[in-house]
Design an enzyme around this catalytic site. Structure first.
Site, PDB file in Angstrom:
ATOM      1  N   GLY B 189       0.709  -1.253  -0.168  1.00 49.36           N
ATOM      2  CA  GLY B 189       0.009   0.107   0.052  1.00 49.36           C
ATOM      3  C   GLY B 189       0.693   1.335   0.191  1.00 49.36           C
ATOM      4  O   GLY B 189       1.998   1.196   0.532  1.00 49.36           O
ATOM      5  N   LYS B 283      11.438 -15.317  17.618  1.00 44.81           N
ATOM      6  CA  LYS B 283      10.000 -15.585  17.706  1.00 44.81           C
ATOM      7  C   LYS B 283       9.077 -14.214  17.798  1.00 44.81           C
ATOM      8  O   LYS B 283       7.801 -14.201  17.769  1.00 44.81           O
ATOM      9  CB  LYS B 283       9.618 -16.446  18.871  1.00 44.81           C
ATOM     10  CG  LYS B 283      10.058 -17.871  18.897  1.00 44.81           C
ATOM     11  CD  LYS B 283       9.249 -18.880  19.624  1.00 44.81           C
ATOM     12  CE  LYS B 283       9.168 -20.050  19.173  1.00 44.81           C
ATOM     13  NZ  LYS B 283       8.482 -20.898  20.143  1.00 44.81           N
ATOM     14  N   ARG B 293      -3.541  -8.956  14.110  1.00 46.05           N
ATOM     15  CA  ARG B 293      -4.731  -9.727  13.662  1.00 46.05           C
ATOM     16  C   ARG B 293      -5.795  -9.357  14.853  1.00 46.05           C
ATOM     17  O   ARG B 293      -6.963  -9.500  14.557  1.00 46.05           O
ATOM     18  CB  ARG B 293      -4.520 -11.229  13.748  1.00 46.05           C
ATOM     19  CG  ARG B 293      -3.872 -11.709  12.450  1.00 46.05           C
ATOM     20  CD  ARG B 293      -3.466 -13.127  12.445  1.00 46.05           C
ATOM     21  NE  ARG B 293      -2.571 -13.258  11.443  1.00 46.05           N
ATOM     22  CZ  ARG B 293      -1.494 -14.491  11.424  1.00 46.05           C
ATOM     23  NH1 ARG B 293      -1.459 -15.030  12.561  1.00 46.05           N
ATOM     24  NH2 ARG B 293      -0.639 -14.456  10.703  1.00 46.05           N
ATOM     25  N   ARG B 318     -38.290   0.266   4.645  1.00 45.35           N
ATOM     26  CA  ARG B 318     -38.956  -0.292   3.534  1.00 45.35           C
ATOM     27  C   ARG B 318     -40.397  -1.136   3.761  1.00 45.35           C
ATOM     28  O   ARG B 318     -40.351  -1.899   4.656  1.00 45.35           O
ATOM     29  CB  ARG B 318     -37.810  -1.221   2.935  1.00 45.35           C
ATOM     30  CG  ARG B 318     -38.071  -1.835   1.263  1.00 45.35           C
ATOM     31  CD  ARG B 318     -38.112  -0.908   0.129  1.00 45.35           C
ATOM     32  NE  ARG B 318     -38.286  -1.528  -0.878  1.00 45.35           N
ATOM     33  CZ  ARG B 318     -38.121  -0.717  -2.149  1.00 45.35           C
ATOM     34  NH1 ARG B 318     -37.929   0.266  -2.026  1.00 45.35           N
ATOM     35  NH2 ARG B 318     -38.394  -1.540  -3.242  1.00 45.35           N
ATOM     36  N   SER B 390      -9.220 -16.123  10.182  1.00 46.55           N
ATOM     37  CA  SER B 390     -10.038 -16.505   9.098  1.00 46.55           C
ATOM     38  C   SER B 390     -11.235 -16.899   9.160  1.00 46.55           C
ATOM     39  O   SER B 390     -12.238 -16.339   8.504  1.00 46.55           O
ATOM     40  CB  SER B 390      -9.303 -18.124   8.948  1.00 46.55           C
ATOM     41  OG  SER B 390      -9.868 -18.584   7.822  1.00 46.55           O
ATOM     42  N   HIS B 394     -14.446 -14.404   7.174  1.00 51.56           N
ATOM     43  CA  HIS B 394     -15.367 -15.147   6.186  1.00 51.56           C
ATOM     44  C   HIS B 394     -16.526 -14.814   6.566  1.00 51.56           C
ATOM     45  O   HIS B 394     -17.459 -14.484   5.667  1.00 51.56           O
ATOM     46  CB  HIS B 394     -14.771 -16.678   6.419  1.00 51.56           C
ATOM     47  CG  HIS B 394     -15.676 -17.502   5.501  1.00 51.56           C
ATOM     48  ND1 HIS B 394     -15.963 -17.418   3.956  1.00 51.56           N
ATOM     49  CD2 HIS B 394     -16.775 -18.353   5.768  1.00 51.56           C
ATOM     50  CE1 HIS B 394     -16.558 -18.377   3.817  1.00 51.56           C
ATOM     51  NE2 HIS B 394     -17.198 -18.752   4.691  1.00 51.56           N
ATOM     52  N   GLN B 402     -25.089 -10.739   2.739  1.00 51.01           N
ATOM     53  CA  GLN B 402     -26.375 -10.746   3.049  1.00 51.01           C
ATOM     54  C   GLN B 402     -27.305  -9.847   3.419  1.00 51.01           C
ATOM     55  O   GLN B 402     -28.199  -9.548   3.206  1.00 51.01           O
ATOM     56  CB  GLN B 402     -26.592 -12.032   4.296  1.00 51.01           C
ATOM     57  CG  GLN B 402     -26.343 -13.410   4.032  1.00 51.01           C
ATOM     58  CD  GLN B 402     -27.640 -13.812   3.146  1.00 51.01           C
ATOM     59  OE1 GLN B 402     -28.653 -13.635   3.132  1.00 51.01           O
ATOM     60  NE2 GLN B 402     -26.951 -14.485   1.794  1.00 51.01           N
ATOM     61  N   GLU B 432      -2.723 -10.365   5.321  1.00 45.70           N
ATOM     62  CA  GLU B 432      -2.540 -10.776   6.609  1.00 45.70           C
ATOM     63  C   GLU B 432      -2.750 -11.978   7.039  1.00 45.70           C
ATOM     64  O   GLU B 432      -3.040 -12.693   8.022  1.00 45.70           O
ATOM     65  CB  GLU B 432      -3.227  -9.837   7.951  1.00 45.70           C
ATOM     66  CG  GLU B 432      -2.833  -8.353   7.806  1.00 45.70           C
ATOM     67  CD  GLU B 432      -1.367  -8.350   8.238  1.00 45.70           C
ATOM     68  OE1 GLU B 432      -0.797  -9.023   9.325  1.00 45.70           O
ATOM     69  OE2 GLU B 432      -0.904  -7.377   7.881  1.00 45.70           O
TER      70      GLU B 432
END
Lengths: 672, 672
Positions: B189, B283, B293, B318, B390, B394, B402, B432
């Site tokens: 970016g 580490k 994350r 609506r 993840s 998702h 939806q 990521e």
């Protein structure tokens, strides 16, 4: 066996994949595209396009802004008069559509709605005199028209459209008016800037009585100057998720007067004195919805096949992860997770293509029934196509996104073509009947079946697709073959339909009206519709593979695709199948192993399978899905088109960012 | 109770909804946003923004092309020096991020990577002298930088990056080079046009030995002229699914020389003579991934909450379908299907917010552990955040879609803000850590647990989130409470982990290497990771609702949201829960009824629940999700910004479409 897509100089990974083909790709192509003639003509049309520099885009259209996209489409439109007679001299409809989509791709073009909606509306709703007047001009493109129905505040429920067409017997005119903001027409394709005429669906009012929505033929722009006529406000509705070359528009009327004879008068009529003559029969409208949807299902199947083509080719050339130390990185297609993401999309593309094909056959049956005076098949045909439209668009969109994400970062770039494809295709979950509404339409039919079962009466009709509701379950719980799996899926579908019906009746038993109960039982009704639609697709795919005329080698891969499709559906419906103990965990586990085995067998054919869909570069529109596999150097080339790359340093840099940095540097130095 | 979002003149449907609130929205807002201070500062910052006309966009940015978007962002960037000291005088990090996202929204801005990647890289990887040199300038924005790691041909597998940094002891310089096309840096970016410096991850080569990827600090543009320096080719990579204000870039080196001391030397070092000194411990890099994350999960939760806010407010105004004849059309929110689409998104937004909050707490635990010399918690923390990253991205993306589709046609328009939101957020499934790779990272940890269980040895660690693997199942199959449901989900997760492990071992038993077996067992490994991650989210949400300090009225809606969340997960996992007979069909049916009941109870609070997320108009960026509910007139107004509407007749009309129509008219007349 032969993969006919191998060419010298291709990416060697792709060539190696293609050399593994166990079947003849040309044979499979003919089966997928429908006929040898189609395949031949598709290729001739693409060749013609490639040999026509004036039809090419100056840069990939993804680098154009909306006005530039639209101008580019107009430019190409104006060339059609010259090209169409050369490339489609016989005016064959399929070939024409093919040529248009080669030239304009899927993002819309100024004649889109003119061809797909306006001309058919004239053909089906105008009386003979009106046809004589309007059709030759429409077919010659002497005007451009569209179809304006949806309003800002009203979509699915046509009966509540607000635009009025009030008949004035003194002048023998209709007065079109938009009484409220929510009455504004909103969404019609090509309405904003392209069309000078449009069909307008408005509430017909005559002698003080409201007869509900009827279609009118309305001039909205001057045929020469193209200026919007007095009484009309028309324009573009702005950017959308996709289809941004299309000038979807808004339209408002301020007491616009049109002649009485601009009402479409094949069915309903208004006489000069204002007397309303109702239509004789009104079921035919459903027929044309069925027709549009059956074509839509086919288009959706092909879009999924395109996404799978891009992702599988890319997964064959993309290498990542050194599985065996020192052996170099492996093709990502070698990961089971990648195969599980992509190969079911290939199988679904086939299943949906076959289902779409079968609904077109049923539509022909319906038309011959009509000729013999029977529309008996219509309710079921309507139910099946409603369910299919919803399930297929939903699964296609999920599949395109899985394909895109399986391409990692490059799938997110417009260079992959997949973001644009998703943006365009996902509109199909909403237009031509919002998916949830469609499933409930299908459920309405299933509830009638359930009522007949619960009441122990014979159904009012018979059909292959619903026969399973009325016999003892054919399933013995053995799902080791696709037919056994179908029987189990039918068993679950029957149960879900009865469950939804019982829920509906239980709510009604508390004193609520049928309509209210319907809104409160929607989730179970939707589940029933999904389960029934699934059985339809599985049945047709099984039937196709059983009866297809093909060499054993080709039949073998189709059988693997069928198994992959069927057992993937079984796994998706595992909860429904286990629910009443009809299947056991071991059956589900066996289905899963069937999937793994099918993936293993299909893996060496993966690239050849997508090659055999036979999509050309123009249809794929993807740098990473290129036939030749030369992805990386072409990504670099493609990016050079970015308008941000016209200058190394952008003209406004020193005004903003540059100045801010130098001010900050000065500040730091002065602090020293 | 009080909904504080009611204002005079609002859409009456929204006001009526808000009057039904059974809880105090302000109380829930503080719980969701984390603290009363946060809520107060968020509002102050938004007010400040509203009072600053120079920070406003000239037109909604969706009507700008990419160059215009980028210029607009640069323009606002240059104003920050003036505004930041006024609006965030204490430099509070959370407030700064908030102000940036108010000004720039989510589509990227020139300082994005500078703040989130470059400065932290200097802080964590530069030695003290380097920090003294670089940090003040970086913090003052005297240069703009980014972080260039990913290459055209290489993403996840860092060890295969191709860019080289070869040390030349004669001049005490590194020579940066891109030996192949696939070595081109691609995606970072702000790299294309904004940055004049960047971190470059390149393979360090000294004395003929390749030490693998290391970070370097590299000048790529002149600090004054901003021209790219000799040896550097840099530019924009073109349009993407979203984040198009961001100039994601490519970067190629042709033997660019940089001083030795431009290698980041806190960890590894190269001495003047070319001697390589390896890092002491490596580490810590994982720690910063965990940190990023955990913030990402929170951001995702909020994006889902934003989509739900838009869709639920719109569904309240609506109206569609006259359920009771003569009673007028009902709010679409009254359909069970609509509630089932939308309210679970509200519940998930809460669940994900809480899960993100808990991982930030675990990260703090990790840091204090490090201070005491222990990184014992890291493997599990890495596994949990990998799985969460993840699963959450998702589900958030599915939920946004939806929500968008639940808004029908208007959801497809950029006016809803939802297509752009999806385009931006779905990138999070890939960046990521690609989601499939992330789940397999989580599975790697689970396989170690399974090995301990199968071998009957004690695990090498203990934690709340994995304790269930090592005790007899707490589930008695009674899922009538959320805790009971959690125990059943744990039971299924344990089974799936052991199943994946056994599959892996079975493949290895055929003589295949562990790595090859891993690629062939991926689908089951992924399933195990998903199931385990689900238990983590459910557990934390249960714990939060149990311990939260809130009034009974607020606690009651949180309990309903918890039930909705938990039983929705049970239904999604129904096949896994029924598989071994642990649950029966009746349990699943009972879970479904729990959902229906929760929907019924939550329905009157639906609008108040999303109000209480407390997103402002700038965050929602949606005409149809406006607080005041005045949707339709503002859609009409919004569309007027379309560049296609600048002229009634577009300048090129008569050249193309107009000419074609008139030619056709002439043709028709000449035929008469």
């Amino acid at each position: 066996m032969v993969n006919s897509y191998i060419q010298p100089g291709d990416n060697p990974d792709l060539t190696a994949e293609r050399r593994q083909a166990t079947f003849d790709t040309e044979e499979l192509t003919v089966l997928f595209q429908g006929s040898a003639r189609s395949v031949k003509r598709r290729r001739e049309i693409y060749d013609y396009y490639q040999r026509s520099p004036d039809l090419q885009d100056p840069v990939p259209v993804d680098f154009l802004d909306r006005v530039e996209k639209y101008e580019n489409a107009q430019r190409k439109m104006a060339l059609l008069t010259k090209h169409v007679p050369k490339v489609v001299p016989d005016g064959n409809f399929e070939d024409l559509m093919n040529f248009f989509s080669t030239v304009f791709q899927q993002d819309g073009f100024p004649l889109g709605l003119h061809n797909s909606m306006l001309i058919p509306t004239i053909e089906n709703n105008a009386d003979d005199e009106q046809k004589r007047e309007w059709l030759p001009k429409a077919r010659a493109n002497a005007f451009i028209g569209t179809y304006a129905q949806t309003e800002l505040g009203h979509g699915t429920n046509l009966r509540k459209l607000e635009t009025t067409a009030t008949y004035d017997p003194n002048t023998e005119e209709f007065v079109l008016h938009s009484p409220t903001v929510t009455a504004s027409k909103w969404w019609p394709g090509n309405l904003g800037k392209s069309s000078n005429f449009t069909v307008v669906v408005a509430r017909l009012i005559s002698k003080g009585k409201d007869y509900g929505p009827h279609p009118f033929f309305v001039q909205i722009r001057d045929p020469v100057t193209h200026k919007s006529v007095p009484g009309v406000t028309v324009g573009d509705i702005g950017p959308k998720f996709g289809i941004n070359t299309n000038d979807n528009g808004f339209l408002r009327f301020d007491h616009l007067r049109i002649p009485r004879r601009n009402m479409f008068m094949k069915n309903a009529k208004v006489q000069p004195d204002g007397t309303y003559i109702p239509p004789v029969h009104d079921k035919l409208a459903y027929g044309s919805m069925v027709y549009v949807r059956s074509f839509m299902i086919r288009g959706m199947a092909h879009h999924l096949a395109q996404a799978a083509t891009v992702a599988i080719r890319y997964s064959a050339i993309r290498r990542q992860g050194e599985v065996t130390p020192g052996a170099g990185e492996v093709q990502v297609l070698d990961y089971q997770t990648q195969q599980y993401r992509l190969l079911p999309q290939v199988a679904r593309a086939w299943a949906f293509e076959i289902a779409g094909r079968y609904t077109r056959y049923l539509y022909q049956e319906f038309l011959s029934g009509i000729d013999k005076g029977s529309a008996a098949i219509l309710p079921e045909l309507h139910a099946v196509t409603s369910g299919l439209k919803s399930l297929v668009t939903h699964h296609v969109c999920l599949g395109i996104e899985q394909s895109r994400m399986a391409c990692g970062g490059h799938g997110y770039s417009a260079a992959s073509g997949l973001p644009q494809l998703y943006g365009i295709v996902v509109g199909g979950c909403t237009y031509e009947g919002e998916n949830m509404v469609m499933l409930l339409q299908c459920a309405r039919f299933l509830v009638k079946i359930a009522a007949a079962i619960r009441k122990g009466v014979a159904p009012g009709f018979k059909s292959e697709a619903t026969a399973y509701f009325f016999v003892n379950s054919a399933s013995n719980g053995n799902v080791s073959t696709p037919s056994g799996a179908l029987a189990a899926l039918e068993h679950a579908s029957r149960r879900l339909t009865l469950l939804a019906y019982d829920r509906l009746e239980a709510i009604k038993a508390t004193g609520k009206s049928h309509n209210i109960a319907w809104t409160e039982a929607g989730v179970d009704l939707r589940r029933a519709a999904t389960a029934h639609t699934r059985t339809f697709i599985v049945r047709q795919f099984i039937e196709f593979v059983k009866t297809v005329k093909a060499t054993p080698a080709t039949k073998a891969v189709l059988e693997d695709l069928l198994k992959l499709y069927v057992y993937y559906e079984v796994i998706e419906a595992d909860g429904d199948l286990l629910f009443d103990g009809h299947l056991k965990g071991a059956d589900i586990e066996a289905a899963r192993v069937q999937i793994y085995e099918a993936l293993r067998r299909l893996r060496p054919n993966a690239v050849s399978l997508v090659d055999a869909f036979d999509f050309n570069e123009r249809e794929l529109n993807s740098v990473i899905g290129r036939r030749d596999g030369h992805v990386y150097e072409n990504l670099l080339k493609w990016a050079q088109n970015s308008p941000l790359n016209k200058n190394d340093v952008l003209p406004f840099h020193h005004k903003y960012l540059g100045k801010a940095m130098i001010d900050a540097q000065d500040g730091l130095f002065s602090k020293l």
